[in-house]
Structures are given as C-alpha cells and as structure tokens.
Enzyme design. Structure first.
Site, mmCIF file in Angstrom:
data_model
loop_
_atom_site.group_PDB
_atom_site.id
_atom_site.type_symbol
_atom_site.label_atom_id
_atom_site.label_comp_id
_atom_site.label_asym_id
_atom_site.label_seq_id
_atom_site.Cartn_x
_atom_site.Cartn_y
_atom_site.Cartn_z
ATOM 1 N N LYS A 53 42.326 53.371 45.607
ATOM 2 C CA LYS A 53 42.674 52.231 46.465
ATOM 3 C C LYS A 53 43.424 52.711 47.705
ATOM 4 C CE LYS A 53 42.529 48.931 42.711
ATOM 5 N NZ LYS A 53 43.203 48.319 41.568
ATOM 6 N N GLN A 97 49.279 47.134 39.812
ATOM 7 C CA GLN A 97 48.186 47.592 38.949
ATOM 8 C C GLN A 97 48.439 47.178 37.490
ATOM 9 O OE1 GLN A 97 45.336 49.320 40.077
ATOM 10 N NE2 GLN A 97 44.623 48.994 37.990
ATOM 11 N N ASP A 120 45.091 40.364 45.115
ATOM 12 C CA ASP A 120 44.313 40.375 43.872
ATOM 13 C C ASP A 120 43.862 38.960 43.507
ATOM 14 O OD1 ASP A 120 43.621 42.685 42.575
ATOM 15 O OD2 ASP A 120 45.544 42.947 41.564
#
Ligand code: NDP
Length: 295
Positions: A53, A97, A120
């Site tokens: 990422k 994460q 997200d």
C-alpha cells in the site's frame, strides 16, 4: 468463449487515472494527497499488504505515512495515534490494517477514524450512507468488484446478482452497490439453503466466502459473470514450501460455463489497492471542497 477478466490491467488503468488526478490536485492546492497506514504487530500477511500500500501510494504521487506499532500496543495508544492522524492536515486518508491484536476492540478503533478520512469505508457513518444510497467512501474490495462488473456490462439494471458472503467488508457493501445499480440482489451466507439452485439462476455471482473452490462449475448459469473475491491458500504440494493460491470458485470448471470470470490471483486482488488510492484522492478533494474526478 469465456472471457478472463484482467484485474491487473483494470487496476493499472485506475492507478493511472488516480496519478493524473493527483497531479491536477497538486496544481490546484500546492500539496499532494496523503495516506496514513497503521500496522499493529508483525503479522506476515499484513506486513506485506502494508508495504504494498505504501509503495502504491508513492507511485501514484501521493504522500505515504506508515506507522508500525508493536504487537502489545494498547487500545488507548492506538486511539491516540488515530486522533493525531485525524487532526493532521497532511493526512487525507487513514487505514488501520486488520486484523488487530486481541487486546484492541477493532470496531472502537474504526469508529474513531474521522469519517471524512475513512478510505477503507468501514466507519459506521460511511456504511450507513451506502445503505441509504447517499454518497459515501465505499469499501475498496467491493468497489473494485463493481468497477470490473461495470466494465463487462453497460447496464446492471434488472440483472439477478447473487452475492455469497455477508461480511461488513465485502458481502454487505457489495450487495448495496449492486442494489444501487438496480440489480436484483440475493445475499447468501452459511445458513442459506440450496445455494447451488440460487447460483444457477444468477446472471452475476460474486463469491466472498473464504472457502477454497467451493463454487463449482455446474452452479454457474451459461454466460453468467463470475467475480471471485476469495483468497485461499491450498496445502503445499510435496516438495514445495507454499501451497497454491485459489479463489472461492473452481476456476477451470466455472470458466466452461461463465461468460466472463476473474482469476485468482490477478482478478479482484489488484483492484483493492487501486480503489484505496482512488478513495484517498476522493477524500482529499472532499476535504478541500473540490470536485473529485469520476473514477
Ligand atoms: P468473512 O469470513 O468475514 O465472511 C465470509 C462469509 O461467507 C460469511 O458471511 C459466511 O456466512 C459466508 N459463508 C461461509 N461459509 C459459507 C458456505 N458454506 N456457504 C455460503 N456462505 C458461507 O470473510 P470476508 O468477507 O472478509 O472475505 C471473504 C473472502 O474474500 C476471503 O477469502 C478473503 O481472504 C477474501 N478477501 C479478498 C480481498 C481482496 O482484496 N481480494 C479483500 C477482502 C477479503 P455467515 O455470515 O453465515 O458466517
């Protein structure tokens, strides 16, 4: 003949569009969009994802801020980092994460993220907006699936879509997105009866289950479009250290019936990071009250 949907090529196209958008944003505002990624602990798969990422963020011309915290980080310590990132004007997107270690309540952390920076799309406000059909930051994986489906179909209206899986990360938002495109949506899960019969009726099957090759070839209606979200590692063959990666769909069999199908790897996977970059670009525009490019 069955079409193999090339997620790598589609993701590259999205990433190139994002990079152009970043350039234009930089000219307008004098700064680059910034994405902060937080990793707690040293789970090997998460470490790889976070590395990819960060790299993709820099390649798109954005600023990347990676925060690696030890596995024994407390919930208060993580929440105070999230608070700092919420207040940091250089940060447009925040991604924590998952999974998080057991001592941390993941829902509390996700809900502490400023919804405007929730790239997200897991914050309850963004999930609610998606559910009621308002503009929201949408979870990256289902948004990537929708992008691939729209590439295959000019119009999803009236198509019967079966989404297998009802997680908050994939299944539920996928169903909402398809509903938003006027598809007729069935959501299946572990208690669903006669899944095969439902699949045989579907013009579109999205499999997000986490069970290797569960969806068999004869479940697929001839000509249907199949999107395989699953990532499962089979046990290693003799003499090999790692098993093969497969999806939730038995690809070779399903490809005999499907009109179009995503492979694993190289299908949905690459779209997830591309859509994370897209969401960061959109969040940056919204924070500056600018119109975001349509990607
Ligand atoms: P979850 O484990 O959270 O959800 C799995 C869903 O599948 C649940 O709703 C469960 O039902 C349902 N299910 C389980 N067994 C069956 C069955 N026999 N028949 C029908 N439904 C069943 O998984 P995620 O949604 O997080 O992920 C799904 C898959 O997608 C995984 O393989 C994951 O690795 C992959 N993934 C891939 C990504 C990518 O970038 N390509 C990103 C995210 C996930 P119930 O709710 O009843 O338990």
């Amino acid at each position: 003949m069955t079409k193999r949907i090339d997620g790598k090529a589609a993701a590259l196209d999205v990433r190139q569009q994002v990079a152009k958008g970043v350039e234009a944003f930089r000219k307008q505002t004098g700064r680059a969009p910034g994405l902060a990624v937080v990793l707690v602990g040293d789970d090997p798969a998460s470490t790889v994802y976070v590395g990819s990422k960060g790299k993709a963020t820099l390649e798109a011309g954005m600023e990347s801020f990676t925060h690696r915290l030890p596995a024994d980080t407390t919930q208060d310590e993580l929440l105070s980092l999230v608070e700092r990132l919420n207040d940091d004007s250089k940060v447009d997107g925040i991604l924590v994460q998952l999974p998080l270690p057991d001592q941390i309540d993941a829902d509390a952390v996700l809900d502490a993220i400023d919804p405007a920076k929730d790239v997200d799309g897991f914050h309850i406000l963004n999930a609610g907006k998606l559910a009621v059909g308002q503009q929201a930051l949408v979870p990256c994986t289902p948004y990537g699936c929708l992008h691939l489906l729209k590439h295959e179909h000019d119009d999803l209206s009236g198509k019967h879509a079966l989404v297998i899986g009802r997680s908050n990360i994939v299944g539920k938002p996928m169903a909402q997105l398809l509903l938003g495109e006027n598809a007729t949506v069935t959501i299946a899960h572990s208690r669903t009866r006669d899944l095969q019969a439902l699949a045989r009726e579907a013009d579109i099957v999205v499999a997000a289950v986490g069970r290797a090759e569960m969806v068999k070839g004869d479940w697929i209606k001839p000509g249907a479009t199949v999107i395989d979200v699953g990532i499962n590692r089979l046990p290693p063959e003799e003499g090999k250290s790692k098993g093969k990666l497969v999806g939730d769909v038995a690809y070779d069999e399903a490809a005999e019936n499907a009109g179009a199908i995503t492979p694993v790897p190289g299908g949905v996977g690459p779209m997830t990071i591309a859509m994370l970059l897209r969401n960061t670009l959109v969040a940056a525009h919204q924070r500056e009250e600018l119109e975001a490019p349509a990607i």
